[in-house]
Design a protein around this motif. Structure first.
Motif, PDB file in Angstrom:
ATOM      1  N   PRO A  45       0.806  -1.368   0.158  1.00  0.00           N
ATOM      2  CA  PRO A  45       0.055   0.042  -0.153  1.00  0.00           C
ATOM      3  C   PRO A  45       0.870   1.344   0.120  1.00  0.00           C
ATOM      4  O   PRO A  45       1.972   1.104   0.644  1.00  0.00           O
ATOM      5  CB  PRO A  45      -0.608  -0.155   1.321  1.00  0.00           C
ATOM      6  CG  PRO A  45      -0.861  -1.485   1.727  1.00  0.00           C
ATOM      7  CD  PRO A  45       0.448  -1.871   1.126  1.00  0.00           C
ATOM      8  N   GLY A  46       0.610   2.312  -0.832  1.00  0.00           N
ATOM      9  CA  GLY A  46       1.232   3.305  -0.868  1.00  0.00           C
ATOM     10  C   GLY A  46       2.137   3.662  -1.898  1.00  0.00           C
ATOM     11  O   GLY A  46       3.168   4.657  -1.634  1.00  0.00           O
ATOM     12  N   THR A  47       2.759   2.462  -2.080  1.00  0.00           N
ATOM     13  CA  THR A  47       3.839   2.450  -3.207  1.00  0.00           C
ATOM     14  C   THR A  47       3.608   3.056  -4.289  1.00  0.00           C
ATOM     15  O   THR A  47       2.186   2.830  -4.975  1.00  0.00           O
ATOM     16  CB  THR A  47       4.603   1.083  -3.264  1.00  0.00           C
ATOM     17  OG1 THR A  47       3.496   0.188  -3.875  1.00  0.00           O
ATOM     18  CG2 THR A  47       5.236   0.562  -1.878  1.00  0.00           C
ATOM     19  N   LEU A  48       4.316   3.460  -5.391  1.00  0.00           N
ATOM     20  CA  LEU A  48       4.136   4.108  -6.661  1.00  0.00           C
ATOM     21  C   LEU A  48       5.043   3.808  -7.626  1.00  0.00           C
ATOM     22  O   LEU A  48       6.333   3.523  -7.240  1.00  0.00           O
ATOM     23  CB  LEU A  48       4.257   5.753  -6.582  1.00  0.00           C
ATOM     24  CG  LEU A  48       3.150   6.402  -5.510  1.00  0.00           C
ATOM     25  CD1 LEU A  48       3.545   7.787  -5.196  1.00  0.00           C
ATOM     26  CD2 LEU A  48       1.743   6.312  -6.096  1.00  0.00           C
TER      27      LEU A  48
ATOM     28  N   ARG B 197       2.892  11.587  -2.572  1.00  0.00           N
ATOM     29  CA  ARG B 197       2.023  10.795  -2.336  1.00  0.00           C
ATOM     30  C   ARG B 197       2.764   9.408  -1.995  1.00  0.00           C
ATOM     31  O   ARG B 197       2.144   8.406  -1.544  1.00  0.00           O
ATOM     32  CB  ARG B 197       1.001  10.742  -3.551  1.00  0.00           C
ATOM     33  CG  ARG B 197       0.296  11.516  -3.790  1.00  0.00           C
ATOM     34  CD  ARG B 197      -0.662  11.261  -4.721  1.00  0.00           C
ATOM     35  NE  ARG B 197      -0.125  11.278  -6.197  1.00  0.00           N
ATOM     36  CZ  ARG B 197       0.005   9.945  -6.857  1.00  0.00           C
ATOM     37  NH1 ARG B 197      -0.830   9.040  -6.221  1.00  0.00           N
ATOM     38  NH2 ARG B 197       0.434   9.881  -8.020  1.00  0.00           N
ATOM     39  N   TRP B 198       3.937   9.267  -2.007  1.00  0.00           N
ATOM     40  CA  TRP B 198       4.671   7.902  -1.700  1.00  0.00           C
ATOM     41  C   TRP B 198       4.353   7.541  -0.118  1.00  0.00           C
ATOM     42  O   TRP B 198       4.470   8.423   0.717  1.00  0.00           O
ATOM     43  CB  TRP B 198       6.201   8.172  -1.707  1.00  0.00           C
ATOM     44  CG  TRP B 198       7.131   6.837  -1.201  1.00  0.00           C
ATOM     45  CD1 TRP B 198       7.361   6.507   0.055  1.00  0.00           C
ATOM     46  CD2 TRP B 198       7.092   5.588  -1.895  1.00  0.00           C
ATOM     47  NE1 TRP B 198       8.011   5.294   0.197  1.00  0.00           N
ATOM     48  CE2 TRP B 198       7.852   4.712  -1.099  1.00  0.00           C
ATOM     49  CE3 TRP B 198       6.804   5.405  -3.348  1.00  0.00           C
ATOM     50  CZ2 TRP B 198       8.378   3.523  -1.400  1.00  0.00           C
ATOM     51  CZ3 TRP B 198       7.275   3.986  -3.698  1.00  0.00           C
ATOM     52  CH2 TRP B 198       7.832   3.004  -2.586  1.00  0.00           C
ATOM     53  N   GLY B 199       3.805   6.432   0.000  1.00  0.00           N
ATOM     54  CA  GLY B 199       3.587   5.864   1.152  1.00  0.00           C
ATOM     55  C   GLY B 199       2.286   6.397   1.669  1.00  0.00           C
ATOM     56  O   GLY B 199       1.854   5.995   2.824  1.00  0.00           O
ATOM     57  N   MET B 200       1.544   7.195   0.800  1.00  0.00           N
ATOM     58  CA  MET B 200       0.079   7.705   1.189  1.00  0.00           C
ATOM     59  C   MET B 200      -0.909   6.405   0.399  1.00  0.00           C
ATOM     60  O   MET B 200      -0.839   6.411  -0.712  1.00  0.00           O
ATOM     61  CB  MET B 200      -0.001   8.732   0.702  1.00  0.00           C
ATOM     62  CG  MET B 200      -1.384   9.583   1.255  1.00  0.00           C
ATOM     63  SD  MET B 200      -1.102  11.282   0.430  1.00  0.00           S
ATOM     64  CE  MET B 200      -2.385  11.338  -0.906  1.00  0.00           C
TER      65      MET B 200
END
Lengths: 490, 484
Positions: A45-48, B197-200
């Motif tokens: 979760p939250g990785t991009l 937004r990394w980790g969100m």
């Protein structure tokens, strides 16, 4: 009824980048399961995702090599479906705006004619992981290895321009040669670096309307690809000739059992609900970047083949074979330069050397015989030190690491017998020891005498332990025999 | 201590009026007392907080230059915190402990802030009342029978109840501004891309934006300084020159052109809320600002287009919660499909399931063009409306919400009614613009908010105007009576 075959290919090419397409994890093959999968690959979760620009550069290189349109903007989309080895629940790929547009790849058919295969487009995407099942498929344990998840792929889609399994294989080999020459793929098909999906349909000979096609997925050798196409074409013709109709479906081919089977039909197909990936910006490719990549483009197989013909005067078909990889053509060039005989260099490289390499399943760069050594060996043939036949023995010895050309010739006393006096002695004794053969020769129809010479030549070679210069020995033998016929005696 | 703004606490820490350990302990005591009533925090990280506070005190005694060093903070439970459970308000992630920090969390930790705990929120940030949280609703500190707003209800309520001087929050369609308004605190949603937004945990990637909730505009500026950064791990992160968002907040605003969109003062707007907004306009004109009537004609399309785009993105973003690698997994799955279906049906609440279904539907073959594509076109029109307006005005103002906080259960049976809570805030997200909510008065003893919308990257401008208003008004200083 006669049938025409229509084939289109989709080829997944694994790009040889150091890291994955959207994460910093390594792409090295063969590591312990899940040791090369980071939080992004696991879809924590939250990785991009962050696009690896090297993958885009690789795609551009391919685009330039196949003379394709390269749009200034391309877009990554999400292809949504659930599968345990697809961690995000979608594959990041391209659909409406692929990185590479229309292009073409010419192939040389068996009769030497050139056929241009149109490329519909090529797009970048990420590979999925691998599901592993213990024992049989129904057993209780399944494992997921995500090392492959996120490895960059470029999928190349052809127009349905191929009309036989043979053509498809020629094309596939050409593409393999192209991507390895570009250095964008390691070409290791057994490791899945190049995978082919074949779309096959048949139609009555001479008609234009396309028949219903099937897609056989994931063929990872030229042999399996050929077998799968032949099998599928036969299956479709059987159905049609028995009044049935082909169902549009996805099929698999088992290379072990040589059988094909249906995976899913069109009705079961997923609705992938594509939409642009909001985590990634559109990819912009500028004219100056294209120019930069074009300047770094290595020599391509077709250019190389043309150059080999021009520089070395070898035949076009030999040049095409040698130009398949950079390594092979470089090997040949060294042999040609060392031996000072390009035609012999081409023959020996493609013939004796390649057959030994193929038998040992070795790539050219791992050849136990260096190009320099093969060059020297050929030189020894050309300067009459040894015969071609002896040269093959010497090549075997070099291959086994028993020494260099000249050392082996010297130590084993393989130098060709060219001395007329010594040859004369052998020829004379063979004639006197084989009166039956001699009389057969003399009594033969003059036109058929040449054939009768073979037996005596065999004796000469045997007595000289293969070292007699065959041409000179032959001249001497026929001269002496004609003297006997003409009653000139000794 | 707890009635001080961050700006004042910073001064007090520097002058050793109190230590970070004392400040932290004070807030932890308040949390212990108030959280059982308000349910604003899902997790309290007491030990970690006291440990960090001790370290901060050592740094403060040294030559630490970090402005925020020693200041306690609460993180919305959507931000991943290394080693601390991050639930996103969902049963799905009830046991999820991330092995990494969100960039926002990392930035604030490096700035020396002390994490007190993780704030409650609507499940996966989907909701406007905090009623969708797996951990139960947050109560509005001003009236515990009312909702705190959502989805950052825990963050806003915790700040309002003085359980923390500040909280991180996220805003996809109003999730910072609406709860800030309903709890009487100040919240800022920056320009899309300003905060990593990394980790969100993603809800709708093209709309999600983190931001601070605090008591004052000045505090928000201080927090923004630490939160904003270019992040190579977020492709949509903006690379900007370093900036101090506090610079210029005291600038006089006379001559400033304030746009009043006529479409925001019609329909469902509560007349008493409207009156408080007009009071604020009076404050602005007294400071020399000029009011300009503007029109945002496509505003009426913002809620419907948002409820196509956001669920569409969410349907893909939430596909990773499949029971395979982490998160809730059903007992004894009979097949792969059974594993997927039951894990997701059990792990996700009703509203999340509703939005996944809406999003899946909107993207399906045959509906994609009519919904998703059309909504994207509308989104462009909405952006153009704003671009046109910002050629005429410096900021746009409006009410933050059409009415003050409603009672629990009042709208939870009618999703569309709930969705209209965000009617004034959603367009800002669709356009990617910065927006703020500051307290502007009370209606029936419940706080209401005043929204300021700026042009791209004009955070300084809206902070400046908000700060000037807050120098003239006391709404942001009022705190609710402690519930018991």
């Amino acid at each position: 009824m006669r049938w025409d075959t229509v084939i289109g290919l989709e080829i997944h090419v694994q790009l040889s980048t150091v890291t994955k397409i959207f994460s910093g994890a390594s792409t090295l093959f063969g590591a312990k399961p899940n040791s090369q999968a980071c939080a992004v690959d696991l879809a924590m979760p939250g990785t991009l995702p962050v696009l690896n620009s090297k993958a885009v550069d690789h795609a551009i290189m391919l685009g330039l090599a196949i003379d394709a349109e390269i749009p200034s903007i391309s877009v990554f989309e999400r292809k949504n479906y659930f599968y345990p080895d697809l961690p995000k629940g979608y594959q990041t790929t391209q659909l409406e705006r692929p990185v590479i547009g229309k292009g073409k790849i010419p192939i040389v058919l068996e009769d030497g004619t050139i056929k241009e295969i149109r490329i519909h487009h090529a797009h970048l995407e990420e590979d999925a992981g691998k599901s592993l099942h213990t024992g049989d498929f129904d057993s209780e344990l399944s494992g997921i290895d995500l090392n492959r998840a996120g490895i960059p792929l470029i999928e190349i889609v052809t127009e349905p321009d191929l009309s036989s399994a043979t053509e498809a294989v020629i094309f596939a080999k050409k593409l393999h040669s192209l991507v390895t020459s570009l250095g964008i793929c390691d070409g290791r098909m057994a490791e899945g670096s190049l995978r082919f999906d074949v779309n096959v349909s048949v139609r009555p000979n001479g008609t234009n309307e396309l028949g219903t096609r099937t897609e056989t997925k994931n063929l990872n050798s030229f042999k399996f690809m050929e077998e799968a196409i032949l099998l599928e074409v036969g299956r479709q013709i059987d159905i049609l000739e028995n009044g049935g109709s082909v169902i549009q479906e996805t099929r698999l081919y088992n290379g072990e059992t040589k059988t094909g089977y249906s995976m899913r039909s069109k009705e079961e197909a997923n609705d992938y609900r594509y939409f642009p990936c909001p985590d990634l910006l559109p990819v912009a490719i500028t004219a100056s970047h294209l120019k930069k990549i074009r300047q770094t483009l290595p020599e391509l197989p077709d250019e190389r083949s043309t150059r080999l013909v021009a520089d070395y005067g070898i035949g076009k078909s030999e040049a095409n074979l040698l130009a398949v990889t950079k390594e092979l053509s470089e090997y040949f060039e060294t042999v040609a330069i060392t031996s000072k005989n390009a035609n012999q260099a081409a023959n020996w490289t493609l013939g004796e050397l390649m057959s030994r390499l193929n038998a040992a399943n070795l790539p050219i760069i791992e050849s136990p015989v260096s190009a320099e050594e093969l060059g020297i060996l050929i030189r020894r043939i050309c300067d009459d030190t040894i015969s071609g036949k002896i040269a093959k023995q010497v090549l075997d010895a070099i291959w086994k690491g028993e020494g260099t050309t000249d050392v082996i010739i010297k130590e084993r006393d393989l130098k060709q017998l060219t001395d007329t006096k010594a040859l004369n002695k052998i020829v004379t004794s063979v004639i006197s020891d084989n009166p039956k053969m001699v009389s057969d020769f003399i009594n033969a129809d003059p036109q058929r005498r040449k054939k009768k010479l073979g037996g005596l030549m065999g004796q000469i070679m045997k007595r000289s332990k293969g070292q007699a210069d065959p041409k000179r020995a032959n001249d001497l033998l026929s001269h002496k025999l004609h003297q006997i016929i003409n009653g000139e005696g000794n | 201590m707890h009635d001080m703004s961050i700006a004042s606490q910073i001064k007090a820490l520097k002058t050793r009026e109190f230590s970070s350990a004392e400040l932290t302990q004070h807030y932890l005591d308040r949390i212990k007392r108030l959280n059982p009533i308000l349910n604003a925090l899902i997790t309290v990280t007491e030990e970690k907080a006291l440990d960090s506070a001790k370290k901060a005190d050592r740094a403060l005694n040294g030559d630490n230059n970090n402005e925020l060093c020693g200041i306690p903070i609460v993180h919305k439970d959507i931000f991943c915190t290394q080693g601390v459970r991050t639930s996103c308000g969902s049963k799905m992630l009830n046991d999820f402990v991330p092995p990494y920090d969100a960039t926002v969390v990392k930035n604030l930790a490096e700035a020396g802030t002390i994490m007190l705990g993780k704030a409650n929120m609507d499940e996966f940030a989907m909701g406007s009342s905090n009623e969708t949280s797996f951990y139960g609703s947050v109560k509005n500190p001003w009236d515990i029978s009312r909702v705190p707003g959502g989805s950052s209800g825990g963050s806003a309520a915790a700040v309002a109840a003085r359980m923390t001087p500040a909280a991180t929050a996220t805003d996809t369609g109003g999730s910072i501004r609406q709860p800030a308004a309903l709890c009487g605190v100040t919240g800022l949603k920056p320009t899309y891309g300003l905060i990593s937004r990394w980790g969100m945990i993603a809800f709708a990637s093209s709309l999600d934006q983190g931001g601070p909730i605090a008591r004052t505009a000045e505090d928000c500026a201080i927090l923004l300084n630490a939160m904003a950064s270019f992040d190579h791990r977020d492709s949509t992160s903006l690379r900007l020159p370093e900036k101090n968002y506090k610079d210029g907040i005291n600038r006089p605003i006379s001559g400033c052109k304030i746009g009043i969109p006529k479409e925001y003062f019609t329909g469902s707007l509560n007349p008493n809320v409207e009156a408080t907004v007009f009071d604020m306009l009076k404050v602005l004109t007294d400071l020399g600002a000029k009011l300009v009537d503007i029109s945002l004609p496509n505003t009426k399309l913002s809620v419907p287009s948002y409820y196509v785009i956001a669920p569409a993105e969410a349907s893909a973003n939430l596909a990773r919660f499949d029971g395979i690698r982490y998160g809730h997994r059903c007992e004894n799955p009979k097949s792969l499909e059974d594993l997927y279906c039951r894990s997701r049906a059990e792990g996700f609440g009703e509203e999340v399931q509703r939005r996944i279904l809406i999003g899946t539907y909107c993207l399906s073959a045959g509906y994609h063009d009519a919904y998703y594509r059309k909504a994207q076109q509308v989104r462009n029109l909405i952006k153009q409306d704003f671009t046109k307006s910002f050629s005429k005005v410096d900021v746009i103002v409006s009410p933050t919400c059409p009415a003050p906080a409603f009672k629990f259960g009042e709208k939870s049976d009618d999703p569309v009614k709930m969705y209209l809570e965000d009617i004034y805030t959603i367009a800002t997200n669709l356009a990617g613009l910065p927006g703020m909510s500051i307290p502007c008065g009370f209606v029936d003893q419940n706080p209401v908010g005043f929204q300021l919308i700026g042009d791209y990257l004009q955070e300084t401008r809206i902070l400046n105007i908000a700060h000037c208003i807050q120098r003239e008004t006391d709404w942001h200083k009022l705190s609710p009576e402690e519930p018991s």
